[in-house]
Each structure stands twice: as structure tokens, then as C-alpha cells.
Motif scaffolding. Structure first.
Motif, PDB file in Angstrom:
ATOM      1  N   ALA A 243      -4.905 -15.506  -3.477  1.00 44.39           N
ATOM      2  CA  ALA A 243      -6.033 -15.044  -4.272  1.00 44.39           C
ATOM      3  C   ALA A 243      -6.498 -13.662  -3.831  1.00 44.39           C
ATOM      4  O   ALA A 243      -7.326 -13.050  -4.476  1.00 44.39           O
ATOM      5  CB  ALA A 243      -7.180 -16.037  -4.161  1.00 44.39           C
ATOM      6  N   ARG A 244      -5.940 -13.160  -2.729  1.00 48.47           N
ATOM      7  CA  ARG A 244      -6.368 -11.867  -2.211  1.00 48.47           C
ATOM      8  C   ARG A 244      -5.224 -11.273  -1.406  1.00 48.47           C
ATOM      9  O   ARG A 244      -4.230 -11.935  -1.125  1.00 48.47           O
ATOM     10  CB  ARG A 244      -7.611 -12.030  -1.346  1.00 48.47           C
ATOM     11  N   SER A 245      -5.363 -10.018  -1.040  1.00 52.35           N
ATOM     12  CA  SER A 245      -4.304  -9.316  -0.324  1.00 52.35           C
ATOM     13  C   SER A 245      -4.486  -9.469   1.180  1.00 52.35           C
ATOM     14  O   SER A 245      -5.463  -8.969   1.746  1.00 52.35           O
ATOM     15  CB  SER A 245      -4.309  -7.830  -0.699  1.00 52.35           C
ATOM     16  N   PHE A 246      -3.541 -10.125   1.852  1.00 53.00           N
ATOM     17  CA  PHE A 246      -3.624 -10.257   3.310  1.00 53.00           C
ATOM     18  C   PHE A 246      -3.416  -8.895   3.969  1.00 53.00           C
ATOM     19  O   PHE A 246      -3.902  -8.652   5.081  1.00 53.00           O
ATOM     20  CB  PHE A 246      -2.596 -11.274   3.817  1.00 53.00           C
ATOM     21  N   VAL A 247      -2.710  -7.980   3.289  1.00 56.98           N
ATOM     22  CA  VAL A 247      -2.499  -6.638   3.826  1.00 56.98           C
ATOM     23  C   VAL A 247      -3.828  -5.885   3.905  1.00 56.98           C
ATOM     24  O   VAL A 247      -4.164  -5.297   4.937  1.00 56.98           O
ATOM     25  CB  VAL A 247      -1.485  -5.861   2.961  1.00 56.98           C
ATOM     26  N   LEU A 248      -4.601  -5.921   2.824  1.00 55.90           N
ATOM     27  CA  LEU A 248      -5.895  -5.231   2.830  1.00 55.90           C
ATOM     28  C   LEU A 248      -6.888  -5.931   3.743  1.00 55.90           C
ATOM     29  O   LEU A 248      -7.752  -5.283   4.349  1.00 55.90           O
ATOM     30  CB  LEU A 248      -6.440  -5.131   1.402  1.00 55.90           C
ATOM     31  N   ASP A 249      -6.779  -7.261   3.846  1.00 59.36           N
ATOM     32  CA  ASP A 249      -7.613  -7.987   4.812  1.00 59.36           C
ATOM     33  C   ASP A 249      -7.315  -7.509   6.227  1.00 59.36           C
ATOM     34  O   ASP A 249      -8.227  -7.290   7.039  1.00 59.36           O
ATOM     35  CB  ASP A 249      -7.360  -9.494   4.708  1.00 59.36           C
ATOM     36  N   ALA A 250      -6.017  -7.367   6.540  1.00 55.39           N
ATOM     37  CA  ALA A 250      -5.627  -6.916   7.880  1.00 55.39           C
ATOM     38  C   ALA A 250      -6.136  -5.504   8.156  1.00 55.39           C
ATOM     39  O   ALA A 250      -6.441  -5.156   9.303  1.00 55.39           O
ATOM     40  CB  ALA A 250      -4.116  -6.968   8.028  1.00 55.39           C
TER      41      ALA A 250
ATOM     42  N   THR B 102       0.804  -1.220   0.000  1.00 52.45           N
ATOM     43  CA  THR B 102       0.000   0.000   0.000  1.00 52.45           C
ATOM     44  C   THR B 102       0.838   1.271   0.000  1.00 52.45           C
ATOM     45  O   THR B 102       0.316   2.356  -0.278  1.00 52.45           O
ATOM     46  CB  THR B 102      -0.909   0.038   1.242  1.00 52.45           C
ATOM     47  N   GLY B 103       2.129   1.152   0.345  1.00 52.98           N
ATOM     48  CA  GLY B 103       2.963   2.341   0.467  1.00 52.98           C
ATOM     49  C   GLY B 103       2.734   3.099   1.759  1.00 52.98           C
ATOM     50  O   GLY B 103       3.383   4.124   2.000  1.00 52.98           O
ATOM     51  N   VAL B 104       1.839   2.623   2.631  1.00 52.27           N
ATOM     52  CA  VAL B 104       1.551   3.311   3.900  1.00 52.27           C
ATOM     53  C   VAL B 104       2.813   3.325   4.763  1.00 52.27           C
ATOM     54  O   VAL B 104       3.434   2.289   4.984  1.00 52.27           O
ATOM     55  CB  VAL B 104       0.404   2.614   4.649  1.00 52.27           C
ATOM     56  N   TYR B 105       3.208   4.509   5.224  1.00 49.43           N
ATOM     57  CA  TYR B 105       4.405   4.609   6.050  1.00 49.43           C
ATOM     58  C   TYR B 105       4.050   4.917   7.496  1.00 49.43           C
ATOM     59  O   TYR B 105       2.959   5.393   7.816  1.00 49.43           O
ATOM     60  CB  TYR B 105       5.393   5.633   5.500  1.00 49.43           C
TER      61      TYR B 105
ATOM     62  N   ASN C 100      -7.098   2.125  -2.118  1.00 47.28           N
ATOM     63  CA  ASN C 100      -7.034   1.276  -0.920  1.00 47.28           C
ATOM     64  C   ASN C 100      -6.036   1.802   0.102  1.00 47.28           C
ATOM     65  O   ASN C 100      -5.653   1.061   1.012  1.00 47.28           O
ATOM     66  CB  ASN C 100      -6.636  -0.146  -1.329  1.00 47.28           C
ATOM     67  N   GLN C 101      -5.630   3.045  -0.006  1.00 47.63           N
ATOM     68  CA  GLN C 101      -4.607   3.594   0.875  1.00 47.63           C
ATOM     69  C   GLN C 101      -4.942   5.030   1.218  1.00 47.63           C
ATOM     70  O   GLN C 101      -5.612   5.718   0.433  1.00 47.63           O
ATOM     71  CB  GLN C 101      -3.248   3.559   0.162  1.00 47.63           C
TER      72      GLN C 101
ATOM     73  N   LEU D 169     -10.523  -3.959   4.956  1.00 47.71           N
ATOM     74  CA  LEU D 169     -11.224  -3.498   3.762  1.00 47.71           C
ATOM     75  C   LEU D 169     -12.143  -4.590   3.234  1.00 47.71           C
ATOM     76  O   LEU D 169     -11.919  -5.780   3.485  1.00 47.71           O
ATOM     77  CB  LEU D 169     -10.224  -3.073   2.685  1.00 47.71           C
ATOM     78  N   PRO D 170     -13.178  -4.232   2.475  1.00 47.15           N
ATOM     79  CA  PRO D 170     -14.136  -5.226   1.970  1.00 47.15           C
ATOM     80  C   PRO D 170     -13.465  -6.284   1.095  1.00 47.15           C
ATOM     81  O   PRO D 170     -12.424  -6.036   0.471  1.00 47.15           O
ATOM     82  CB  PRO D 170     -15.119  -4.383   1.154  1.00 47.15           C
ATOM     83  N   THR D 171     -14.100  -7.453   1.020  1.00 42.56           N
ATOM     84  CA  THR D 171     -13.543  -8.572   0.261  1.00 42.56           C
ATOM     85  C   THR D 171     -13.293  -8.206  -1.192  1.00 42.56           C
ATOM     86  O   THR D 171     -12.257  -8.566  -1.764  1.00 42.56           O
ATOM     87  CB  THR D 171     -14.493  -9.781   0.337  1.00 42.56           C
ATOM     88  N   TRP D 172     -14.217  -7.480  -1.816  1.00 45.05           N
ATOM     89  CA  TRP D 172     -14.048  -7.184  -3.240  1.00 45.05           C
ATOM     90  C   TRP D 172     -12.815  -6.316  -3.481  1.00 45.05           C
ATOM     91  O   TRP D 172     -12.143  -6.460  -4.511  1.00 45.05           O
ATOM     92  CB  TRP D 172     -15.295  -6.494  -3.809  1.00 45.05           C
ATOM     93  N   GLN D 173     -12.464  -5.457  -2.516  1.00 45.12           N
ATOM     94  CA  GLN D 173     -11.256  -4.655  -2.675  1.00 45.12           C
ATOM     95  C   GLN D 173     -10.007  -5.509  -2.514  1.00 45.12           C
ATOM     96  O   GLN D 173      -9.029  -5.366  -3.249  1.00 45.12           O
ATOM     97  CB  GLN D 173     -11.245  -3.507  -1.659  1.00 45.12           C
ATOM     98  N   SER D 174     -10.042  -6.425  -1.558  1.00 41.49           N
ATOM     99  CA  SER D 174      -8.896  -7.300  -1.319  1.00 41.49           C
ATOM    100  C   SER D 174      -8.658  -8.241  -2.493  1.00 41.49           C
ATOM    101  O   SER D 174      -7.514  -8.458  -2.919  1.00 41.49           O
ATOM    102  CB  SER D 174      -9.118  -8.105  -0.036  1.00 41.49           C
TER     103      SER D 174
END
Length: 608
Positions: free
Chosen positions: A352-359, A170-173, A307-308, A362-367
């Protein structure tokens, strides 16, 4: 080896590489520097003669440049093969004191969005040394920031804490100064590892002015070569060599140093120390580039969602999802336009999905639909202009009129779904086999005009736009009147008659004069195809029109047809379908579409 050399000898001017968080190309200046070092500084740095002393000087110069950049002492920098080795060295250094169950009842803490190298290293050494601590993820909020309440509740019983300077997806610092105050107010003695890989060249990191104990780096994330990096180790922090040998790196890391790679790393440090000679853009310019790219993306994909948090993420990273698209579909669209992006970490492509966005919650469709578009600080205005040009091309093609003729049979998912419709452009009529919302939306996407007439098949025998529909026990038989070829369509998709599997061909077996190349694409992929077709014997068939093509095309008397696409399985499916309806010589290619295009391009313009 000869294949690798021939493959890499061709140039790809059409490629825009937007996956810099995974790796970066080596800058020409660094290639030249490394070549010079190979020729003039070939001595072993541990040798006492002048050739060895010259090589040793390269190591010292790089260490000094790194010390200036990180505001630390030169001997706090240890050269390694990259960040993964640095992470494992740091974890081993801490946990070896707790071997044999001495860590039972304690925690090994890491942030939930950490690169997988960190939790995997924690688990590996925790098990191998029988520490018996509990490896625990620190939750993050929707902006990717660490849950400080959780940290306060558990850090008192922790053996080690691992956090990220900036997230690779995500680039989140992180505000390291604020986090340091929190950690040290609770535990002044806890060993602290900070993954600084994505921060190099993008965020200031004066490590020597902090209480961070370990910080790994990799040269290939900032235009250097793969296989070289460094680990910062604070004076007094526990240290145990991961590998021992001939006493190199003051006995802290055995193995002859990669002198040429370290020279390249030293040049990167030098550039970062003196922006006047650096090829890297300043932060303001990079943030401006990012906003321009976001604007172009939103124009191409109006349903795009970021997503960030833009105000807390690196200027060089954009993470987004588009409603209605999976990440694999979006990657295919960008790839067809010569834009290389990823769905997340290159080390986690099997997911199949982003564990970062899951953590981040964020909604499933975004992940499941997340795309990471990342560029490096050497990204130029010319690169930006080319990227935006191609994003505009994608926008115009995807939102433009359907280009495939006056009438056609559309089956979006031939092998898994019974959804289908037939369109006749001469009369502007469409016949839907069912009135399901998916079918109606599909028809509307194919004919944006407002005066189309749509009817639903009444389950009786009917001729429409060159096809005959006949009801059968568990579905419908669709026959192309011109060729009398037919398929059976059920609720589960096409029923393919038992036929021999099509021959799988390699690129080396191709012959342009004797073959017709058929690129089997998703509709969006075909629309986004950026480059000109490299051969007149090439056709593109989007997935929704597979059945239309195999029912109505006239392959007899034409060169042997060979199907190919991004997925070898898909090419085999279409070739098998073609054989089942009467084609005599359909084949499939087991190479990726990019390999086939490259081969065809070289036949048209041979590489010197």
C-alpha cells in the motif's frame, strides 16, 4: 491461447508506456534479429557439428561485446535467465561456505532500498543452509544514500554486502567508486554484490576495473526479451552453480542457453559500445526530456512533490507524489489518459506504500501517494511531445469547470461516508447536508465561480433542485421527485436494501445493440479520459454522482445497463444500488475497464 493471440493482435497507438523500470517493449530490430536467429542458428551450442558451432558463435560474440562494455574478461560473464537468478546464484555462492551454523553472530548486509529480490534471497539461503547469520538492512538518508557510519560499524562482522547501482523506484544512483573505497578500506575480502539492473545503458559500469564481485543484469530492462540476462563474476570470487546439468556455461550454469535471447542481449551490448549506431539517446538529451516532463507534470498538478534528488538520480526516472491524491487515484488518472505508470516496483504491487520512500524517511503521504514514471533511453522526441500533450489534457480537464449538468446530487463516497451536497446550476445555489470541511471543499471544487450561494440543510423536510430531503432516525432520505426513487443516507454511507446480487457478465456476453455500457469512475478518472469513446452506447458516471444517476436516470425501455470500471467490486456496488432503488435489469462486468474499452473499440473498427 486463442484469446491471447486475438488480444495482442490489436494495436494500441494511444498508449504511452512510462513504466520502463519494470520492463520495456522489445525493439523491432531485436525482434527481427531474434526471428533470424530462430531460423538460422537453431543448433544446440553444445553440439559439435556446424549448426551447434554457429549457435555457439552467438554466445561468444555476446560475451565479447559484454566484456568490452564492462572492461572485463569474457569468461567473467555467465548467461542466465535474468537478474533474480543472478542474485540467487551470488548469494548461494557466498553462503554455502557457512552452512550449518558457521555464520552465527555475523551479518548479511544489504541497503534498505534494495530491490526485494536481494533481501528475499539472503533470507531464503540463510534459512535453507542454516547459516544462522542476521540479515540486516543498512539505513539510507533522505536522498537514498547509504549510511556510511552504520556500514563502518557492521561490515567487520559481515559475511556479504549487497548494494544497488541505481534504485528501481527513485532512480537514485550510487557513487560506486566512493563506496568501494569505504568498503575496501574496512574489508578487502568481503564479497560484494551490486545490483546493476537499472544502470545498464544509463550509467557507466566498468566492472573489470572495480573490486565488485557480482553484478546481475536483465535484458528486458533495456528493450530486450524477458527471460535472459547475465551475471558478472569477478575472478577469484566464490562460485557455486545454482543449477547443474549438462555442463553448459563451462559448468557454471546448467541448461541449454537461450540463443536468440542472448543474441538480442549481444546487440544491446554492441549498441552501448558504439553510440554512432545506437538507437539510444545520449545522457544530455535524456536529462532534458526529464525536465520537460517534470515541468508538464507540475503544470498539471501544482501540488506535486518530487521524491528524489534530481542531481543524484537517473535521467529516465521521475518519482513524485501529489498532495490530496493516493497512488491508486493517480494511476487511474494516467491510465484513463493512456499513460502507463506505476506506484513503485512491479514486483511489489501488493504493497500500500513505498518501502523505499519509507526507508528514506519521507512523510507517509508521499510514500502512500508515490508514482514512478520511467522511460528508456530509446524514448523519442515524438514520444515526449505526445506525453506532454496528454499531460496538458489532464491539466485542462481536472482544473476545468464541472461538466455534469445543471443540477445534481453529489455523494463522494457513497458506501462509506455520509458527506453529500446538492447543486443547482440554474440558480447557482448549493445545499450542503453538513457543514463539514470535506463537504465545503467538495462544493468549492465543483463550482470555482465566486458568486455561488451555499446553505446548510436545517434537518427539516425540504425540496431542492429536484430532490426531497426528509429526516429519519439515523440519517436522511433523499428522493428524486421526477422518478420517486429514494435512498437512505447515514453517517456510514448509503443503506442498500436487501436485493439479489447483480448478474456478473463477461466481455464475451456483450451485445452493443442490447446494452448500455456505464463506465463508473472516480471524478478525476472521468475527467482525464483521453480517448474518444469507442461506442455511442457508452456513458461515464463519476463516483460522486452514482446516486444522482441511479435516482434520476430512466433505464426503462432502453438497452440493458451494464456497469464496469477499473474495480469489479465498484461496478457490483453500483449495480446493486441501482437494483435496490428499482432498476429492473442492472448488471456488472467482471472485466477491467481497459478490456471493455478495447472490446468496444474492436466492434467499432474490427481488427484485421
Amino acid at each position: 491461447m486463442s484469446f491471447l493471440l486475438s488480444a495482442h493482435s490489436s494495436h494500441y497507438p494511444h498508449e504511452i508506456f512510462m513504466d520502463a523500470n519494470a520492463t520495456t517493449p522489445v525493439l523491432p530490430a531485436l525482434q527481427e534479429l531474434m526471428s533470424k536467429v530462430y531460423q538460422t542458428h537453431y543448433g544446440n551450442p553444445s553440439s559439435p557439428h556446424y549448426a551447434g558451432i554457429r549457435a555457439k558463435r552467438v554466445l561468444n560474440d555476446t560475451r565479447n561485446a559484454g566484456a568490452h562494455l564492462f572492461a572485463c574478461e569474457p569468461d567473467q560473464i555467465i548467461f542466465m535467465s535474468g537478474a533474480t537468478e543472478g542474485i540467487n546464484t551470488a548469494v548461494l555462492s557466498v553462503l554455502q561456505s557457512y552452512a550449518g551454523g558457521k555464520g552465527k553472530g555475523c551479518y548479511l548486509l544489504y541497503s534498505a532500498t534494495e530491490h526485494k529480490a536481494v533481501p528475499e534471497a539472503l533470507r531464503h539461503w540463510n534459512t535453507l543452509l542454516q547459516v544462522e547469520a542476521e540479515v540486516m538492512a543498512i539505513p539510507v538518508d533522505r536522498e537514498g544514500q547509504i549510511d556510511l557510519e552504520f556500514l563502518r560499524a557492521h561490515v567487520g562482522d559481515a559475511l556479504m554486502i549487497c548494494t544497488m547501482g541505481a534504485n528501481n523506484e527513485t532512480g537514485v544512483y550510487c557513487d560506486l567508486a566512493a563506496l568501494e573505497r569505504e568498503i575496501r578500506a574496512l574489508r578487502s575480502d568481503i564479497p560484494w554484490l551490486v545490483d546493476c539492473v537499472q544502470m545498464l545503458g544509463k550509467r557507466p559500469i566498468a566492472l573489470g576495473k572495480t573490486t565488485i564481485d557480482y553484478a546481475p543484469f536483465s535484458a528486458h530492462k533495456l528493450y530486450g526479451p524477458k527471460g535472459v540476462g547475465a551475471l558478472y563474476v569477478r575472478t577469484g570470487a566464490p562460485f557455486t552453480p545454482l543449477q547443474t546439468g549438462g555442463g553448459q556455461e563451462r559448468g557454471l550454469r546448467g541448461g541449454t542457453e537461450n540463443v536468440a535471447g542472448i543474441a538480442a542481449l549481444g546487440q544491446i551490448f554492441t549498441w552501448l559500445n558504439d553510440r554512432a549506431i545506437s538507437p539510444f539517446q545520449d545522457s544530455e538529451t535524456l536529462y532534458g526530456y526529464r525536465q520537460t516532463i517534470i515541468d508538464a507534470l507540475q503544470s498539471a498538478f501544482p501540488k506535486l512533490t518530487l521524491n528524489q534528488p534530481l542531481d543524484r538520480s537517473l535521467a529516465t526516472t521521475i518519482n513524485f507524489s501529489v498532495a490530496g491524491y493516493s497512488s491508486s487515484e493517480l494511476i487511474a488518472i494516467f491510465d484513463a489518459a493512456g499513460i502507463r505508470v506505476s506506484a513503485g516496483s512491479a514486483c511489489s504491487t501488493g504493497g500500500a506504500r513505498s518501502f523505499v520512500l519509507d526507508a528514506m524517511g519521507l512523510p507517509t503521504w508521499q510514500s502512500e501517494g508515490a508514482i514512478r514514471m520511467s522511460f528508456g533511453p530509446a524514448f523519442s522526441q515524438a514520444d515526449l511531445d505526445t506525453l506532454c500533450e496528454r499531460l496538458t489534457f489532464i491539466r485542462d480537464k481536472i482544473t476545468g469547470a464541472n461538466p455534469w449538468g445543471q443540477g445534481a446530487l453529489y455523494i463522494p463516497d457513497p458506501m462509506t461516508s455520509g458527506s453529500a451536497w446538492i447543486m443547482c446550476r440554474t440558480t447557482q445555489q448549493a445545499l450542503a447536508l453538513t457543514d463539514s470541511p470535506d463537504v465545503m471543499q467538495g462544493i468549492e471544487s465543483c463550482c470555482p465561480e465566486t458568486d455561488w450561494q451555499i446553505q446548510v440543510w436545517n434537518k427539516e423536510s425540504q425540496d431542492f433542485a429536484g430532490f426531497r430531503l426528509h429526516r429519519e432516525a439515523n440519517g436522511v432520505r433523499i428522493t428524486a421527485l421526477a422518478t420517486e426513487r429514494s435512498i437512505q443516507l447515514t453517517d456510514a454511507g448509503i443503506v442498500v436494501a436487501h436485493t439479489p446480487s447483480p448478474k456478473l457478465m463477461a466481455v464475451s456476453e456483450f451485445n452493443c445493440e442490447q446494452m448500455t455500457f456505464i463506465d463508473v469512475r472516480e471524478q478525476s478518472e472521468a475527467l482525464a479520459q483521453y480517448h474518444e469513446y469507442p461506442s455511442p452506447c457508452l456513458q461515464t458516471i463519476p463516483r460522486a454522482l452514482w446516486c444522482d444517476y441511479v435516482l434520476r436516470a430512466e433505464p426503462e425501455g432502453s438497452p440493458r445497463p451494464i456497469f464496469f470500471c477499473r474495480s469489479g467490486n465498484r461496478a457490483t456496488e453500483v449495480a446493486r444500488l441501482a437494483l435496490s432503488v428499482g432498476w429492473q435489469d442492472a448488471c456488472a462486468c467482471n472485466a477491467a475497464a481497459s478490456e471493455v474499452f478495447d472490446w468496444l473499440r474492436r466492434q467499432k473498427t474490427p481488427v484485421e
